[in-house]
Scaffold this active site. Sequence first.
Site, PDB file in Angstrom:
ATOM      1  N   ASP A  70       0.872  -1.172   0.000  1.00 10.66           N
ATOM      2  CA  ASP A  70       0.000   0.000   0.000  1.00 10.66           C
ATOM      3  C   ASP A  70       0.904   1.215   0.000  1.00 10.66           C
ATOM      4  OD1 ASP A  70      -2.912   0.661  -0.058  1.00 10.66           O
ATOM      5  OD2 ASP A  70      -2.240   2.045   1.492  1.00 10.66           O
ATOM      6  N   PHE A 153       5.015   5.307 -13.299  1.00 14.78           N
ATOM      7  CA  PHE A 153       3.553   5.361 -13.422  1.00 14.78           C
ATOM      8  C   PHE A 153       3.007   6.394 -12.446  1.00 14.78           C
ATOM      9  CE2 PHE A 153       2.273   3.087  -9.511  1.00 14.78           C
ATOM     10  CZ  PHE A 153       3.478   2.520  -9.127  1.00 14.78           C
ATOM     11  N   GLY A 154       1.702   6.502 -12.403  1.00 14.18           N
ATOM     12  CA  GLY A 154       1.028   7.331 -11.398  1.00 14.18           C
ATOM     13  C   GLY A 154       1.558   8.756 -11.319  1.00 14.18           C
ATOM     14  N   ASP A 156       4.564   9.755 -10.752  1.00 16.92           N
ATOM     15  CA  ASP A 156       5.996   9.911 -11.034  1.00 16.92           C
ATOM     16  C   ASP A 156       6.330  11.180 -11.846  1.00 16.92           C
ATOM     17  OD1 ASP A 156       7.193   7.758  -9.645  1.00 16.92           O
ATOM     18  OD2 ASP A 156       6.626   6.350 -11.213  1.00 16.92           O
TER      19      ASP A 156
HETATM   20  P1  ITT Z   1      -3.524  -2.198  -5.458  1.00 17.57           P
HETATM   21  O1  ITT Z   1      -4.299  -1.646  -4.263  1.00 17.57           O
HETATM   22  O2  ITT Z   1      -4.310  -3.199  -6.231  1.00 17.57           O
HETATM   23  O3  ITT Z   1      -2.155  -2.661  -5.093  1.00 17.57           O
HETATM   24  P2  ITT Z   1      -3.487   0.569  -6.294  1.00 17.57           P
HETATM   25  O4  ITT Z   1      -2.918   1.287  -7.479  1.00 17.57           O
HETATM   26  O5  ITT Z   1      -4.923   0.846  -5.934  1.00 17.57           O
HETATM   27  O6  ITT Z   1      -3.259  -0.998  -6.501  1.00 17.57           O
HETATM   28  P3  ITT Z   1      -2.661   1.728  -3.767  1.00 17.57           P
HETATM   29  O7  ITT Z   1      -4.006   1.629  -3.155  1.00 17.57           O
HETATM   30  O8  ITT Z   1      -1.467   1.332  -2.932  1.00 17.57           O
HETATM   31  O9  ITT Z   1      -2.540   0.847  -5.079  1.00 17.57           O
HETATM   32  O10 ITT Z   1      -2.458   3.197  -4.313  1.00 17.57           O
HETATM   33  C1  ITT Z   1      -1.197   3.618  -4.628  1.00 17.57           C
HETATM   34  C2  ITT Z   1      -1.282   4.829  -5.524  1.00 17.57           C
HETATM   35  O11 ITT Z   1      -0.235   5.731  -5.125  1.00 17.57           O
HETATM   36  C3  ITT Z   1      -0.985   4.438  -6.950  1.00 17.57           C
HETATM   37  O12 ITT Z   1      -2.140   4.088  -7.659  1.00 17.57           O
HETATM   38  C4  ITT Z   1      -0.316   5.707  -7.456  1.00 17.57           C
HETATM   39  O13 ITT Z   1      -1.281   6.665  -7.738  1.00 17.57           O
HETATM   40  C5  ITT Z   1       0.462   6.189  -6.243  1.00 17.57           C
HETATM   41  N1  ITT Z   1       1.820   5.619  -6.247  1.00 17.57           N
HETATM   42  C6  ITT Z   1       2.293   4.635  -5.427  1.00 17.57           C
HETATM   43  N2  ITT Z   1       3.566   4.324  -5.745  1.00 17.57           N
HETATM   44  C7  ITT Z   1       3.889   5.107  -6.782  1.00 17.57           C
HETATM   45  C8  ITT Z   1       5.050   5.235  -7.567  1.00 17.57           C
HETATM   46  O14 ITT Z   1       6.125   4.464  -7.377  1.00 17.57           O
HETATM   47  N3  ITT Z   1       5.047   6.132  -8.551  1.00 17.57           N
HETATM   48  C9  ITT Z   1       3.976   6.898  -8.779  1.00 17.57           C
HETATM   49  N4  ITT Z   1       2.834   6.835  -8.115  1.00 17.57           N
HETATM   50  C10 ITT Z   1       2.776   5.949  -7.102  1.00 17.57           C
END
Ligand code: ITT
Length: 201
Positions: A70, A153-154, A156
Amino acid sequence: MKRIIFATKNKNKIVEINDIMKDLDIEIVSMEEAGIDVDIIEDGNTFEENAIIKVKSVMKFTSDIVMADDSGLEIDYLNGAPGVYSARFEGENTPYDIKNKKILNMLEGVEEEKRTARFVCIIAAGFKDGSIITTKGTIEGMIGYEIKGKNGFGYDPIFYVPEYKMTTAQMPKDLKNRISHRGKALKEMKYKLMERLGDMV
Ligand code: ITT
């Protein structure tokens, strides 16, 4: 070969995790690959609570080791938001280009010193004896002024790391994995796993 089921639906995480764990003699499989399909309600108030919720939800279906991540972005100017709501910020299915632009707008005119932020990652691992352990990793940085970079991703492309003068989306994957929140949390988990593997699997 020993097997770990990673409780995530985020394919980007699986790619990073496989890269970071590649030197261990363990096969990391996604829930999909393990044939487990469960809707996990992430209603914890902290990253740790949510990581444990994910692990427990999948442990019901297997006696393999289950691991979960998470993670999220904490922006100091926004009092730690989006934090545990990082994936849901502005809507779960909203493209990150839009989410990132929204954050840049929310920080418009905010001076450099106040743009500090960090990525946080909690990794949880659950074992067949019912025990669960967690590790934590963070990376400090700041919210940049524009979207930069195509890797990762996300969030970044807006997460700028002053030490490297680039966003985590501009970093080669090996560099990001070495210094990132996920890289650090997984590295510690790797050591803890190696200590336990002998008698736990
Ligand atoms: P799971 O719960 O199925 O693992 P999720 O994407 O919903 O997938 P999270 O609830 O942990 O995962 O949310 C993490 C969010 O935080 C992710 O979707 C990104 O928006 C951000 N995030 C986490 N790590 C990141 C990274 O290394 N680079 C960029 N954004 C990140």
